[in-house]
Design an enzyme around this catalytic site. Structure first.
Site, PDB file in Angstrom:
ATOM      1  CG  PHE A  65      -1.468   1.208   1.617  1.00 43.40           C
ATOM      2  CD1 PHE A  65      -2.053   2.059   0.769  1.00 43.40           C
ATOM      3  CD2 PHE A  65      -1.507   1.370   2.961  1.00 43.40           C
ATOM      4  CE1 PHE A  65      -2.407   3.353   1.267  1.00 43.40           C
ATOM      5  CE2 PHE A  65      -1.937   2.821   3.494  1.00 43.40           C
ATOM      6  CZ  PHE A  65      -2.687   3.680   2.742  1.00 43.40           C
ATOM      7  CG  ASP A 118       6.306  -6.998  -1.792  1.00 44.24           C
ATOM      8  OD1 ASP A 118       6.021  -5.803  -1.376  1.00 44.24           O
ATOM      9  OD2 ASP A 118       5.670  -8.052  -1.477  1.00 44.24           O
ATOM     10  N   GLY A 156       1.291  -7.553  -0.975  1.00 47.31           N
ATOM     11  CA  GLY A 156       1.502  -6.618  -2.114  1.00 47.31           C
ATOM     12  C   GLY A 156       0.873  -7.001  -3.325  1.00 47.31           C
ATOM     13  CG  ASP A 198      10.382 -14.607   3.036  1.00 48.90           C
ATOM     14  OD1 ASP A 198      10.581 -13.511   3.793  1.00 48.90           O
ATOM     15  OD2 ASP A 198       9.456 -15.394   3.346  1.00 48.90           O
ATOM     16  CB  ALA A 229       9.285  -6.454   3.631  1.00 45.33           C
ATOM     17  CE1 TYR A 246       3.484  -3.535  12.609  1.00 43.86           C
ATOM     18  CE2 TYR A 246       2.491  -1.882  13.969  1.00 43.86           C
ATOM     19  CZ  TYR A 246       2.919  -2.315  12.934  1.00 43.86           C
ATOM     20  OH  TYR A 246       3.197  -1.397  11.794  1.00 43.86           O
ATOM     21  CE  LYS A 275       6.523  -2.004  11.931  1.00 44.65           C
ATOM     22  NZ  LYS A 275       7.217  -2.058  10.627  1.00 44.65           N
ATOM     23  NE  ARG A 335      -7.026   4.815  16.820  1.00 45.66           N
ATOM     24  CZ  ARG A 335      -7.723   4.689  17.963  1.00 45.66           C
ATOM     25  NH1 ARG A 335      -7.746   6.009  18.651  1.00 45.66           N
ATOM     26  NH2 ARG A 335      -7.783   3.578  18.500  1.00 45.66           N
TER      27      ARG A 335
HETATM   28  N1  LIG Z   1      -0.488   1.480   7.023  1.00 44.73           N
HETATM   29  C1  LIG Z   1      -0.437   2.069   8.385  1.00 44.73           C
HETATM   30  O1  LIG Z   1      -1.147   2.729   8.722  1.00 44.73           O
HETATM   31  C2  LIG Z   1       1.018   1.741   8.878  1.00 44.73           C
HETATM   32  C3  LIG Z   1       1.257   2.640  10.076  1.00 44.73           C
HETATM   33  C4  LIG Z   1       2.461   2.623  10.854  1.00 44.73           C
HETATM   34  C5  LIG Z   1       3.437   1.746  10.256  1.00 44.73           C
HETATM   35  N2  LIG Z   1       3.034   0.960   9.007  1.00 44.73           N
HETATM   36  C6  LIG Z   1       4.387   0.265   8.576  1.00 44.73           C
HETATM   37  O2  LIG Z   1       4.525   0.639   7.147  1.00 44.73           O
HETATM   38  C7  LIG Z   1       5.352  -0.571   6.330  1.00 44.73           C
HETATM   39  C8  LIG Z   1       4.283  -0.714   5.136  1.00 44.73           C
HETATM   40  O3  LIG Z   1       2.906  -1.055   5.441  1.00 44.73           O
HETATM   41  P1  LIG Z   1       1.579  -0.893   4.671  1.00 44.73           P
HETATM   42  O4  LIG Z   1       0.444  -0.321   5.004  1.00 44.73           O
HETATM   43  O5  LIG Z   1       1.958  -0.297   3.222  1.00 44.73           O
HETATM   44  O6  LIG Z   1       1.259  -2.536   4.488  1.00 44.73           O
HETATM   45  P2  LIG Z   1       1.434  -3.508   3.065  1.00 44.73           P
HETATM   46  O7  LIG Z   1       0.955  -5.175   3.862  1.00 44.73           O
HETATM   47  O8  LIG Z   1       0.418  -3.156   2.237  1.00 44.73           O
HETATM   48  O9  LIG Z   1       2.648  -3.700   2.673  1.00 44.73           O
HETATM   49  C9  LIG Z   1       3.755  -4.480   3.410  1.00 44.73           C
HETATM   50  C10 LIG Z   1       4.535  -5.150   2.104  1.00 44.73           C
HETATM   51  O10 LIG Z   1       5.571  -5.853   2.736  1.00 44.73           O
HETATM   52  C11 LIG Z   1       5.362  -7.348   1.872  1.00 44.73           C
HETATM   53  N3  LIG Z   1       5.960  -8.262   2.579  1.00 44.73           N
HETATM   54  C12 LIG Z   1       5.526  -8.944   4.007  1.00 44.73           C
HETATM   55  N4  LIG Z   1       6.118  -9.882   4.104  1.00 44.73           N
HETATM   56  C13 LIG Z   1       7.243  -9.950   3.395  1.00 44.73           C
HETATM   57  C14 LIG Z   1       8.345 -10.710   3.283  1.00 44.73           C
HETATM   58  N5  LIG Z   1       8.442 -11.696   4.195  1.00 44.73           N
HETATM   59  N6  LIG Z   1       9.394 -10.768   2.456  1.00 44.73           N
HETATM   60  C15 LIG Z   1       9.232  -9.543   1.423  1.00 44.73           C
HETATM   61  N7  LIG Z   1       8.046  -8.761   1.625  1.00 44.73           N
HETATM   62  C16 LIG Z   1       7.172  -8.709   2.395  1.00 44.73           C
HETATM   63  C17 LIG Z   1       3.991  -7.280   1.585  1.00 44.73           C
HETATM   64  O11 LIG Z   1       3.739  -8.143   0.260  1.00 44.73           O
HETATM   65  C18 LIG Z   1       3.546  -6.113   0.989  1.00 44.73           C
HETATM   66  O12 LIG Z   1       3.639  -5.669  -0.053  1.00 44.73           O
HETATM   67  C19 LIG Z   1       4.906  -1.629   7.202  1.00 44.73           C
HETATM   68  O13 LIG Z   1       6.133  -1.848   7.856  1.00 44.73           O
HETATM   69  C20 LIG Z   1       3.966  -1.305   8.340  1.00 44.73           C
HETATM   70  O14 LIG Z   1       4.231  -2.023   9.610  1.00 44.73           O
HETATM   71  C21 LIG Z   1       2.148   1.027   8.339  1.00 44.73           C
END
Ligand SMILES: NC(=O)c1ccc[n+]([C@@H]2O[C@H](COP(=O)([O-])OP(=O)(O)OC[C@H]3O[C@@H](n4cnc5c(N)ncnc54)[C@H](O)[C@@H]3O)[C@@H](O)[C@H]2O)c1
Length: 305
Positions: free
Chosen positions: A12, A32, A37, A52, A75, A142, A146, A209
């Site tokens: 995302f 990825d 994703g 991975d 990731a 989680y 982090k 929020r």
């Molecule tokens: N969305 C939010 O509100 C938010 C808030 C705080 C932090 N984050 C952090 O931001 C980052 C991105 O989050 P997002 O919302 O885009 O989530 P998302 O799930 O859309 O993106 C995560 C991506 O990582 C890939 N992934 C997962 N496990 C993997 C692995 N083992 N090897 C390779 N790729 C892998 C997934 O396929 C995906 O494309 C994350 O680290 C998340 O913890 C997001």
């Protein structure tokens, strides 16, 4: 051309980031495993490696055959409930694999790492809007994972001179967001409104929020790569609180729907109010959150379904 690796770049927030990095002149490689994703979210101009991040041998090969100046690490296992149900899995992906990645950065002389941290590191601290200097007290594995990586990053800087920016994202929303991760309430409501379903709220809906648009988050990541942004921890947020009832009101106006709102018991462990102060990043990088909430929600609603 400077090369950058984006892990989790098919997700995302990654889908908002890669186009911005390409436009800024970076040569982008997305790594990825597509577990959540989508290959279609990676622009054609970027290199893509389906891999991975937990495979250290494969990671070493990727670093050996490229010359990365910087790494953005997205990731992750992104869901609080999964971290509570499967803490070992959460730790392997969010901590151990990240340390493997930092080792590769050290060995191959990467200049800077930008890490996607989270408001979850603060736990339930009501001294709002929270500054980076506030006490951290994660309430989930989680949040702990982090926070642990933030500590690793600081020690890698001290011991090996690896620069970093640990960005604590508030509740990110925008086009292409899945239902599962943090901040998923906007994408869940968007889907339900489109389907003409009722909306379920846990509690009285007055909980707040800090909703920050994914395009603004991507711009914050790009800005934090600059060398004038010193290594450290930065909030990425608007600083504004929006209640879930206000969110529903705005989303209903945008969609033209009049949804039934069902109030349920508050969920144990849910934080009542949340907002982060992002003035530190603003001061060092000139970045500002630009997107008004209503316009961001309009784009999100227009993009789904
Ligand atoms: N969305 C939010 O509100 C938010 C808030 C705080 C932090 N984050 C952090 O931001 C980052 C991105 O989050 P997002 O919302 O885009 O989530 P998302 O799930 O859309 O993106 C995560 C991506 O990582 C890939 N992934 C997962 N496990 C993997 C692995 N083992 N090897 C390779 N790729 C892998 C997934 O396929 C995906 O494309 C994350 O680290 C998340 O913890 C997001």
């Amino acid at each position: 051309m400077k090369q950058i690796l984006v892990t989790g770049g098919a997700g995302f927030i990654g889908s908002h980031l890669t186009p911005q990095l390409l436009a800024a002149g970076w040569k982008v490689t997305v790594l990825d495993d597509l577990s959540s994703g989508n290959r279609a979210y990676v622009p054609m101009e970027a290199d893509f490696i389906e891999q991975d991040v937990r495979d250290p041998g494969a990671l070493a090969q990727v670093f050996a055959s490229n010359d990365f100046e910087a790494v953005v690490h997205f990731a992750a296992q992104t869901m609080v409930p999964v971290s509570l149900a499967k803490p070992v899995y959460d730790c392997e992906l969010n901590v151990v694999a990240t340390v493997e990645l930092l080792e590769q950065c050290r060995v191959h002389g990467v200049r800077k790492v930008v890490f996607a941290s989270s408001a979850a590191v603060y736990g339930d601290n009501q001294n709002l809007p929270l500054r980076e200097t506030e006490q951290t007290a994660p309430m989930s594995f989680y949040g702990l994972s982090k926070h642990t990586v933030e500590r690793y990053l600081e020690l890698y800087r001290q011991l090996h001179g690896l620069e970093y920016a640990a960005l604590r994202f508030a509740n990110v929303y925008g086009e292409r967001q899945g239902d599962g991760g943090e901040g998923g309430v906007v994408s869940i409501f968007t889907r339900l409104l489109r389907q003409g379903c009722s909306l379920q709220l846990f509690g009285d809906g007055k909980q707040t929020r800090d909703f920050v648009y994914a395009g603004d988050v991507a711009a914050a990541v790009a800005a934090s790569l600059a060398s004038q942004v010193p290594s450290g921890t930065y909030n990425v947020s608007t600083g504004k609180q929006t209640s879930l009832l206000e969110l529903i009101e705005t989303m209903s106006r945008i969609s033209g729907a009049k949804p039934q709102v069902v109030l349920d018991q508050p969920r144990a462990g849910d934080i009542l109010h949340s907002a982060l102060d992002s003035s530190r990043l603003q001061q060092y990088s000139g970045w500002r959150p630009q997107m008004p909430l209503e316009e961001g929600l309009r784009r999100t609603y227009g993009a789904v379904g």
